[in-house]
Design an enzyme around this catalytic site. Structure first.
Site, PDB file in Angstrom:
ATOM      1  N   ASP A  67      12.663 -11.190  -8.446  1.00 50.09           N
ATOM      2  CA  ASP A  67      13.333 -10.483  -7.352  1.00 50.09           C
ATOM      3  C   ASP A  67      14.513 -11.313  -6.850  1.00 50.09           C
ATOM      4  O   ASP A  67      14.662 -12.478  -7.211  1.00 50.09           O
ATOM      5  CB  ASP A  67      12.352 -10.165  -6.217  1.00 50.09           C
ATOM      6  CG  ASP A  67      11.486 -11.354  -5.829  1.00 50.09           C
ATOM      7  OD1 ASP A  67      11.784 -12.498  -6.239  1.00 50.09           O
ATOM      8  OD2 ASP A  67      10.497 -11.150  -5.105  1.00 50.09           O
ATOM      9  N   ASP A 136       1.483  -9.447   3.648  1.00 54.09           N
ATOM     10  CA  ASP A 136       1.259  -7.997   3.731  1.00 54.09           C
ATOM     11  C   ASP A 136       0.861  -7.392   2.380  1.00 54.09           C
ATOM     12  O   ASP A 136       0.847  -6.172   2.217  1.00 54.09           O
ATOM     13  CB  ASP A 136       2.513  -7.295   4.269  1.00 54.09           C
ATOM     14  CG  ASP A 136       3.749  -7.532   3.408  1.00 54.09           C
ATOM     15  OD1 ASP A 136       3.634  -8.179   2.338  1.00 54.09           O
ATOM     16  OD2 ASP A 136       4.844  -7.064   3.791  1.00 54.09           O
ATOM     17  N   HIS A 138       2.489  -7.830  -0.505  1.00 53.38           N
ATOM     18  CA  HIS A 138       3.574  -7.502  -1.431  1.00 53.38           C
ATOM     19  C   HIS A 138       3.573  -8.424  -2.644  1.00 53.38           C
ATOM     20  O   HIS A 138       3.156  -9.579  -2.568  1.00 53.38           O
ATOM     21  CB  HIS A 138       4.945  -7.455  -0.737  1.00 53.38           C
ATOM     22  CG  HIS A 138       5.549  -8.756  -0.347  1.00 53.38           C
ATOM     23  ND1 HIS A 138       6.044  -9.004   0.915  1.00 53.38           N
ATOM     24  CD2 HIS A 138       5.800  -9.884  -1.044  1.00 53.38           C
ATOM     25  CE1 HIS A 138       6.558 -10.212   0.963  1.00 53.38           C
ATOM     26  NE2 HIS A 138       6.424 -10.774  -0.211  1.00 53.38           N
ATOM     27  N   GLU A 143       7.267  -4.018  -0.959  1.00 57.53           N
ATOM     28  CA  GLU A 143       6.595  -4.004   0.336  1.00 57.53           C
ATOM     29  C   GLU A 143       5.545  -2.888   0.366  1.00 57.53           C
ATOM     30  O   GLU A 143       5.520  -2.018  -0.509  1.00 57.53           O
ATOM     31  CB  GLU A 143       7.644  -3.788   1.439  1.00 57.53           C
ATOM     32  CG  GLU A 143       8.657  -4.935   1.575  1.00 57.53           C
ATOM     33  CD  GLU A 143       8.088  -6.192   2.233  1.00 57.53           C
ATOM     34  OE1 GLU A 143       6.872  -6.439   2.137  1.00 57.53           O
ATOM     35  OE2 GLU A 143       8.867  -6.937   2.853  1.00 57.53           O
TER      36      GLU A 143
END
Ligand code: GLP
Length: 261
Positions: A67, A136, A138, A143
């Site tokens: 990413d 979270d 991810h 996300e």
């Protein structure tokens, strides 16, 4: 998926570096998908130590990025391209000519994303993809509620992820980009082996949802349950909320050595 509980981050790094070394023995031109963040650093240190000791040859290995921030110039010290150059390529002695990554500064972001998915496919696909996990759930920068079939594309970061990553930007959340390019979950699932490392109690909830929760876009890492060869390596802190921890320990202790991870 296989869950391996290790005593600490160093042991996790060594276990995973060992699997990468074995892969490189079997396939010297392997395409290694690498992740950023603090968690994978012990993997890179352990692999670099093996390279320095002459135990692993990475001269033909190739590296693929997971990413990237949108809008940070490639030479910005916190662009993921720079981070990976500093933390992975240079210590391993791998040149940028063996590096695959999306262009976070492209005007045509969609075109850059599609070009990256194409480049990975044309390179023969990722052999082993390292993953960290966000608090979270991810993976990459997918996300919560990312499509489980998603391809490489632009995403908007949650406020939590920007807060978590502000430490790399002098603690100033204002400097953390809002947008990123990330391999999609569908893209990630195409790698031949997925290896997720999580350390510390702060990841315990996300790890429990990943491993023992339902496959659900609200926890993107739970998509690993759909992969035929996914390995989740956790230290005691990150394993703290796993109900099946004893079974995972028992399985690993009794695993035939030839199986690797
Ligand atoms: C970033 C990266 C992820 C990484 C996550 C966790 O959001 N895009 O790939 O897994 O951070 O980072 P850390 O390992 O520092 O907790």
């Amino acid at each position: 998926m296989e869950v391996v509980i290790v005593p600490d981050a160093k042991a996790g790094g060594e276990l995973i570096a060992g699997a990468m070394a074995q892969l490189l023995l079997d396939k010297p031109t392997a395409l290694l998908g690498v992740a950023t963040g603090s968690t994978p650093l012990p993997i890179y240190q352990a692999l670099a130590a093996q390279v320095a000791a002459g135990a692993v040859d990475v001269s033909r290995a190739r590296i693929a990025q997971l990413d990237e921030y949108v809008g940070l110039p490639a030479e910005h010290p916190e662009s993921y391209r720079s981070v990976l150059r500093r933390e992975v390529l240079e210590p391993l002695g791998i040149g940028m000519d063996a590096f695959f990554g999306p262009d976070g500064t492209a005007e045509d972001v969609r075109g850059a994303c599609e070009a990256y998915d194409r480049a990975l496919a044309e390179a023969g696909g990722v052999d082993l993809q390292l993953l960290g996990i966000g608090t979270d759930g991810h993976i990459g920068f997918n996300e919560p509620c990312s499509s489980l079939a998603s391809r490489t594309r632009i995403k908007t970061l949650t406020e939590q992820t920007r807060v978590d990553n502000a430490r790399f930007f002098d603690g100033d959340i204002g400097q953390v980009p809002h947008h990123v390019i990330t391999q999609g979950i569908g893209t990630i699932l195409e790698a031949r082996h997925l290896v997720l490392l999580a350390t510390g109690e702060g990841k315990a909830d996300a790890v429990a949802a990943t491993v023992e929760g339902p496959v659900a876009a609200v926890c993107p890492a739970s998509a690993l349950q759909l992969h035929a060869h996914a390995t989740v390596v956790v230290d005691e802190g990150a394993a703290a909320k796993l109900k099946h921890a004893d079974y995972f320990r028992h399985t690993f202790v009794n695993k035939p050595a030839w199986q690797g991870i």
